[in-house]
Design an enzyme around this catalytic site. Structure first.
Site, PDB file in Angstrom:
ATOM      1  N   LYS A 178      48.117 108.100 -83.906  1.00  0.00           N
ATOM      2  CA  LYS A 178      48.207 109.101 -84.979  1.00  0.00           C
ATOM      3  C   LYS A 178      46.850 109.257 -85.659  1.00  0.00           C
ATOM      4  O   LYS A 178      46.303 108.307 -86.194  1.00  0.00           O
ATOM      5  CB  LYS A 178      49.263 108.682 -86.006  1.00  0.00           C
ATOM      6  CG  LYS A 178      49.280 109.548 -87.284  1.00  0.00           C
ATOM      7  CD  LYS A 178      50.399 109.151 -88.247  1.00  0.00           C
ATOM      8  CE  LYS A 178      50.266 109.878 -89.584  1.00  0.00           C
ATOM      9  NZ  LYS A 178      51.319 109.511 -90.554  1.00  0.00           N
ATOM     10  N   ASP A 181      45.933 112.483 -95.315  1.00  0.00           N
ATOM     11  CA  ASP A 181      47.319 112.913 -95.505  1.00  0.00           C
ATOM     12  C   ASP A 181      47.600 113.150 -96.991  1.00  0.00           C
ATOM     13  O   ASP A 181      47.872 112.222 -97.737  1.00  0.00           O
ATOM     14  CB  ASP A 181      48.277 111.846 -94.953  1.00  0.00           C
ATOM     15  CG  ASP A 181      49.738 112.288 -95.031  1.00  0.00           C
ATOM     16  OD1 ASP A 181      49.980 113.480 -95.356  1.00  0.00           O
ATOM     17  OD2 ASP A 181      50.629 111.456 -94.753  1.00  0.00           O
ATOM     18  N   LYS A 183      52.012 114.474-101.923  1.00  0.00           N
ATOM     19  CA  LYS A 183      52.103 113.097-102.432  1.00  0.00           C
ATOM     20  C   LYS A 183      51.606 113.059-103.870  1.00  0.00           C
ATOM     21  O   LYS A 183      50.845 113.926-104.290  1.00  0.00           O
ATOM     22  CB  LYS A 183      51.216 112.174-101.583  1.00  0.00           C
ATOM     23  CG  LYS A 183      51.714 111.911-100.179  1.00  0.00           C
ATOM     24  CD  LYS A 183      50.781 110.935 -99.471  1.00  0.00           C
ATOM     25  CE  LYS A 183      51.174 110.712 -98.023  1.00  0.00           C
ATOM     26  NZ  LYS A 183      52.462 110.048 -97.832  1.00  0.00           N
ATOM     27  N   ASP A 210      45.115 107.193 -92.672  1.00  0.00           N
ATOM     28  CA  ASP A 210      46.234 107.694 -91.873  1.00  0.00           C
ATOM     29  C   ASP A 210      45.829 108.046 -90.438  1.00  0.00           C
ATOM     30  O   ASP A 210      46.625 108.567 -89.672  1.00  0.00           O
ATOM     31  CB  ASP A 210      46.864 108.904 -92.583  1.00  0.00           C
ATOM     32  CG  ASP A 210      48.369 108.980 -92.367  1.00  0.00           C
ATOM     33  OD1 ASP A 210      48.971 107.953 -91.993  1.00  0.00           O
ATOM     34  OD2 ASP A 210      48.935 110.080 -92.542  1.00  0.00           O
ATOM     35  N   ARG A 222      54.760 112.404 -87.085  1.00  0.00           N
ATOM     36  CA  ARG A 222      55.671 112.585 -85.948  1.00  0.00           C
ATOM     37  C   ARG A 222      55.502 113.957 -85.299  1.00  0.00           C
ATOM     38  O   ARG A 222      55.749 114.126 -84.106  1.00  0.00           O
ATOM     39  CB  ARG A 222      57.119 112.336 -86.410  1.00  0.00           C
ATOM     40  CG  ARG A 222      57.609 113.247 -87.498  1.00  0.00           C
ATOM     41  CD  ARG A 222      58.815 112.694 -88.236  1.00  0.00           C
ATOM     42  NE  ARG A 222      58.472 111.566 -89.113  1.00  0.00           N
ATOM     43  CZ  ARG A 222      59.362 110.886 -89.829  1.00  0.00           C
ATOM     44  NH1 ARG A 222      60.646 111.193 -89.774  1.00  0.00           N
ATOM     45  NH2 ARG A 222      58.969 109.895 -90.606  1.00  0.00           N
TER      46      ARG A 222
END
Ligand code: BES
Ligand code: ZN
Ligand code: ZN
Length: 491
Positions: free
Chosen positions: A257, A262, A269, A280, A343
């Site tokens: 990943k 992020d 967030k 990340d 994902r």
């Protein structure tokens, strides 16, 4: 820190170090006579694990002694931790050079090579500093410049030489990963990471290809595109291929990943959650670390590395809640939460990776906050289809001091991802088996029959406080286990 080998009779430094089992009469590799003095200076030190003392030996040298605990509880991780303890004391003593006495003769019964590997690893890994952007602190001690491994016989030092070199190369790869993960997001946008990956190419051995935005469009990698569309810095997918010199025993695929930052996207967030989100991309960094290591080793496998690289940002072009993505394998996903972005990019990369018909496909990802809640900072989550492969990975990790705990790909939870508008959505129920859902989601993109393992390193890739041989910041976990795995007989 440099590591050099020398013989007892040639070594004349001021600072020494040795390791000692609890209850032994003397530290490993030291003369009985030296020890008597040490006991006096050592104020009750008897070799307990994670305890350290400084004494003066018969030659009036200061000697750091680190405890290994009881012989019966021996494991290599304790040697690594003792190595870290030695460095900590060396910093206090401001030792510029250090001679580490290695066990001789029968002291550790044929495990000299493993022992040296572990102590060197512990010392080198704990010497890492990310100083690129700062001045030294006023009272900051520098790690020793040179560590001499002090052997009593020529034969022992010859035996150990190749392993010191091997350990150095593994540690170099860990440093490479840590540097990448510690780098501020401003300086590691996706295409910048791709350039760096290109630097890993070696003619005839390692090929690197970068699939840019337009290539991703042609290929239908719409998950990577969707997550990346909110950023000014375009996304890409890097493919690295290691071709063995000998006949290949099969293909191993690593997918990492690579979310270079992020923010959460529109499912934004908060400040605290975002603080370390430059990490990340640790999964991608680990995959690049594997190739950094592969530059200097011959293995009988073809190894493919895939790193989807994106920034998950807000902005006028960002993907919206409720958008539907058609992934590389044709499955559609409703984006119910833009913060479950890892994902979405891994989905494309895994479906693509499966085309190589791997004997093993591993993805590494800082995937879920839920994994931090479940397993904390010192243990990664692992899920997979083949129980034996997962068990093997866990065993290899234990030897490396990188810990994994298996979570189930519990089929009943798959229904939590049901969507009215697409084949599935990208989240399950709130506060409900988040890490398992992450694994189940990914499994939708790996055709049945592929031996696939998912590693969630959300908790382990980065530490806000220093501990053991991890200085604060990026840890480099689980690179050493991935290297061990490539050396274990697979397939
Ligand atoms: N990158 C995060 C996961 C993460 C959290 C890594 C903490 C390291 C430390 C990931 O993209 C994420 O935000 N996941 C969400 C998923 C949720 C929306 C289903 C999470 O864990 O909250
Ligand atoms: Zn996220
Ligand atoms: Zn993320």
């Amino acid at each position: 820190m440099k590591v050099e080998l020398t013989l007892r009779k040639r070594w004349s430094g001021k600072f020494g170090a040795a390791l000692m089992f609890e209850g032994d009469k003397k530290p490993l590799g030291m003369e009985q006579g030296s020890f008597n003095r040490l006991v006096l200076a050592g104020a009750g030190f008897d070799g307990k694990y994670q305890e350290c003392t400084v004494g003066v030996d018969a030659d009036k040298r200061r000697v750091i002694v680190a405890g290994l605990g009881k012989r019966g509880d021996f494991e290599l991780e304790r040697v690594r931790m003792a190595g870290a303890g030695v460095i900590k004391k060396a910093l206090e003593l401001r030792a510029g050079e250090l001679g580490v006495f290695l066990p001789g003769g029968n002291e550790i019964k044929g495990r000299l090579v493993d022992f040296v590997r572990a102590v060197v690893e512990g010392m080198l890994l704990s010497c890492y500093r990310f100083t690129k952007y700062r001045q030294p602190k006023p009272d900051e001690a520098k790690p020793p410049e040179t560590v001499y491994l002090v052997f009593s016989t020529e034969e022992e030092s010859r035996l150990v030489l190749p392993i010191v070199d091997e350990t150095q190369r593994r540690v170099d790869a860990v440093y490479f990963v840590r540097n990448l993960v510690n780098e501020p997001a401003a300086n590691k946008a996706p295409m910048k990471m791709a350039e760096l990956a290109k630097g890993l190419a070696l003619p005839g051995r390692i090929d690197v290809r970068v699939m840019d935005r337009s290539t991703l469009q042609e290929m239908g990698m719409n998950g990577i595109l969707a997550v990346g569309q909110g950023s000014h810095n375009p996304p890409c997918l890097v493919e690295l291929v290691y071709t063995p010199k000998v006949k290949s025993k099969g293909t191993v695929v690593f997918v990492g990943k690579g979310v270079c930052f992020d923010s959460g996207g529109l499912s934004l967030k908060n400040a605290q959650q975002m603080e370390n989100m430059k990490d990340d991309m640790a999964g991608a960094a680990t995959v690049l670390g594997v190739f950094k290591y592969l530059q200097s080793v011959d293995l009988p496998y073809k190894v493919i590395g895939l790193t989807p690289l994106v920034e998950n940002m807000i902005g006028g072009g960002a993907q919206k809640i409720g958008d539907v993505i058609r992934h590389y394998n044709g499955k559609t996903v409703e984006v119910a939460n833009t913060d479950a972005e890892g994902r979405l990019i891994l989905a494309d990369a895994l479906a693509y990776g499966a085309k190589f018909k791997p004997v093993l496909m591993i993805n590494i990802a800082t995937l879920t906050g839920a994994c931090v809640v479940a397993l904390g900072n010192e243990c990664s989550g692992v899920m997979g289809r083949d129980k034996e492969s997962v068990a093997r990975l866990i065993d290899l990790g234990r030897v490396e001091g990188e810990y994994f705990w298996e979570l189930p790909l519990f089929e009943r939870y798959r229904a939590h991802m049901k969507s009215e508008v697409a084949d599935m959505k990208n989240i399950g129920k709130p506060m409900n088996a988040g890490t398992i859902i992450g694994g189940l989601f990914l499994s939708e993109f790996v055709p049945e029959g592929v031996n696939w393992i998912h590693i969630d390193i959300a908790g382990t890739a980065f530490t806000t406080e220093s501990r053991g041989y991890y200085p604060a910041g990026a840890t480099g976990v689980p690179l050493r286990t991935m290297i061990a795995l490539l050396h274990s007989r697979w397939g």
